[in-house]
Scaffold this active site. Structure first.
Site, PDB file in Angstrom:
ATOM      1  N   GLU A 263      29.040 -31.034 -11.438  1.00 18.99           N
ATOM      2  CA  GLU A 263      27.965 -30.783 -10.477  1.00 18.99           C
ATOM      3  C   GLU A 263      28.503 -30.751  -9.042  1.00 18.99           C
ATOM      4  O   GLU A 263      27.981 -30.021  -8.199  1.00 18.99           O
ATOM      5  CB  GLU A 263      26.840 -31.824 -10.626  1.00 18.99           C
ATOM      6  CG  GLU A 263      26.173 -31.861 -12.006  1.00 18.99           C
ATOM      7  CD  GLU A 263      25.635 -30.516 -12.507  1.00 18.99           C
ATOM      8  OE1 GLU A 263      25.249 -29.674 -11.682  1.00 18.99           O
ATOM      9  OE2 GLU A 263      25.620 -30.312 -13.749  1.00 18.99           O
ATOM     10  N   HIS A 266      29.408 -27.283  -8.251  1.00 18.95           N
ATOM     11  CA  HIS A 266      28.240 -26.482  -7.859  1.00 18.95           C
ATOM     12  C   HIS A 266      27.862 -26.783  -6.406  1.00 18.95           C
ATOM     13  O   HIS A 266      27.546 -25.890  -5.621  1.00 18.95           O
ATOM     14  CB  HIS A 266      27.033 -26.832  -8.733  1.00 18.95           C
ATOM     15  CG  HIS A 266      27.048 -26.215 -10.097  1.00 18.95           C
ATOM     16  ND1 HIS A 266      27.113 -24.855 -10.295  1.00 18.95           N
ATOM     17  CD2 HIS A 266      26.968 -26.758 -11.341  1.00 18.95           C
ATOM     18  CE1 HIS A 266      27.073 -24.594 -11.607  1.00 18.95           C
ATOM     19  NE2 HIS A 266      26.996 -25.733 -12.260  1.00 18.95           N
TER      20      HIS A 266
HETATM   21 ZN    ZN Z   1      26.748 -26.004 -14.352  1.00 17.46          ZN
END
Ligand code: ZN
Length: 497
Positions: A263, A266
């Site tokens: 994450e 991201h």
């Molecule tokens: Zn992902």
């Protein structure tokens, strides 16, 4: 500034403000909102979605986009930004207003139904909701139109210009290379024992490790935060507010480690758009294959590499000094890369992961190209798991109910997971050439890697499409061989075959 551009910027800011609140309430719903809140939340979301729709789709904006089309000599960024918001307008305007807001409500209710069905292993209770969600998707396909295959209309929503034709080529290559490699590993591969992480790790320590990892990859926590949720995810509200979630299990320490790194990958993307689009609809990456390439690059190409293993071992030694002896980098490397065909996608190893995605891709393709009924899907799911991974779910919670995606109507999304892994390998090959990726990871100098990605990919937010970004970063069109070569090399060496 041109008057039309001013009008456009004001519209963009208004829309972004609404989508900001929609994303915020969804983030809250998945993290800290009380259990009973979902009903009123679905009403609030439905109303705000309707307002968003009315702001975007009306005669004034239609005229505005027509007038903007006539403007000459726009700078590249303004032109791309207009282009992106105009696409959002087209995508939204094809759906009638009442259906748009009704659907937003259905998504919340279907999400709740899915969560209960998953907990109680009760596919039947979820089936009517899934049926409605699929019916909406089929309508959407008709509104949107398609050239070769109805499913193309949905694929393009998550990765611009992606088609069944392109996916078939990609997945056929994966099937041809990964399935036999997996068979060879189970037959002739060296045996790797699970002894280091196969025990309980207290949650305080796990939280400390997550904090260190976010720092290590240069996720800017002055503009971000970490919470917990059932399914880890990232919410990019704006350039300066990008939040992530992870999950902590005492007996599966690697789950939080790799969710947090993933994450963070991201988040770094969404934090790094140019300032000019920091609070635009075009802020952050919108194309999910490219987005996933960033999270997978951090999770796998960095996080599961030999170089990073040394850093990770030190982190564990510091955090759990009583287990000091057990964290030998070579053994940690083997254990975090162990190949074990399993039932659950999010816990899958790097090699078998793409096969989990393949199962979902083939089922979705079938849903939008045949008359298959929702009640027939669990059996189809189980059959494909047996065929590609050699394992069979004993119940639907470890089978078809495991993912939240379909309850949200995210059909066409899954292929982007496997594509992301493949793009990441192509980017890494180029970084190796240009900045010496492997040695940077070994030295823990991850800022150089972030800067490279910022320049080639992140800065553009959603203003450039995947094909452009792949070429801009790697100098070439997409080529899945980078991915299959990487997997072959890594796993043949690891398993001595
Ligand atoms: Zn992902």
């Amino acid at each position: 500034m041109n008057d039309l551009i001013k009008q456009f910027n004001a519209l963009d800011e208004k829309l972004k403000s609404m989508s900001y609140f929609l994303a915020l309430v969804e983030f809250d719903g998945a993290t800290t909102a009380p259990k009973k809140s979902f009903k009123e939340r679905s009403i609030a979301i439905s109303n705000l979605s309707q307002l968003y729709y009315q702001t975007l789709v009306n005669e004034n904006t239609k005229k505005l986009f027509e007038d903007l089309d006539k403007l000459k000599n726009l700078d590249e960024l303004t032109r791309d930004k207009i282009e992106y918001v105009k696409k959002e307008y087209i995508k939204t305007s094809i759906v009638p207003e009442n259906e748009f807001s009704e659907y937003a409500k259905l998504q919340v209710l279907a999400g709740e139904a899915w969560e209960n069905a998953f907990k109680n292993n009760d596919f039947k209770s979820f089936a009517p909701f899934l049926d409605k969600v699929i019916a909406y998707q089929k309508k959407l396909i008709e509104y949107k139109g398609y050239e070769a295959n109805p499913y193309d209309a949905l694929l393009d929503l998550y990765e611009a210009d992606l088609t069944v034709e392109k996916c078939d080529l990609f997945f056929d290559k994966l099937k041809k290379e990964i399935v036999p490699l997996l068979a060879e590993i189970s037959k002739n591969g060296k045996k790797i024992e699970e002894k280091i992480f196969n025990k309980s790790f207290d949650l305080d320590g796990q939280r400390k490790i997550s904090d260190k990892l976010m720092e290590l990859v240069h996720y800017d926590l002055d503009g971000g935060l970490l919470k917990e949720s059932t399914h880890p995810f990232t919410t990019g509200l704006s350039k300066h507010d990008v939040r992530i979630t992870t999950r902590f299990y005492e007996n599966q320490v690697l789950s939080s480690v790799y969710s947090t790194i993933h994450e963070s990958g991201h988040a770094i993307y969404d934090q790094s758009s140019k300032d000019e689009i920091g609070f635009s609809l075009a802020n952050g990456g919108a194309y999910m294959g490219i987005h996933e390439s960033q999270s997978r690059l951090y999770e796998n190409n960095i996080g599961r590499s030999k170089g990073f293993t040394k850093i990770l071992s030190e982190l564990f030694k510091e955090t759990y000094p009583e287990l000091n002896e057990t964290f030998k980098p070579e053994e940690v490397y083997e254990e975090i890369n162990i190949v074990k065909p399993s039932l659950i996608r999010v816990e899958a190893d790097e090699l078998t992961y793409a096969l989990h995605v393949l199962v979902r891709y083939e089922i979705e393709k079938e849903i939008f190209n045949s008359d298959i009924k929702v009640s027939e899907l669990p059996a189809l799911w189980n059959k494909k798991y047996k065929e590609y991974l050699g394992v069979e779910p004993q119940n639907d919670s470890e089978g078809i109910l495991q993912d939240i995606h379909w309850s949200l109507g995210a059909f066409g999304y899954f292929p982007t997971y496997a594509l992301g892994s493949a793009y990441a390998c192509q980017f890494v090959a180029k970084m190796e050439e240009e900045i010496g990726f492997t040695s940077l990871v070994e030295k823990g100098e991850l800022l150089e890697i972030k800067k490279w990605l910022n320049e080639k990919i992140h800065q553009y937010g959603s203003t450039k499409k995947p094909d452009f970004l792949i070429k801009n970063a790697s100098g070439k069109d997409f080529d899945p061989s980078y991915y299959t070569d990487y997997l072959n090399k890594k796993y043949r060496e690891l398993y001595e075959i």
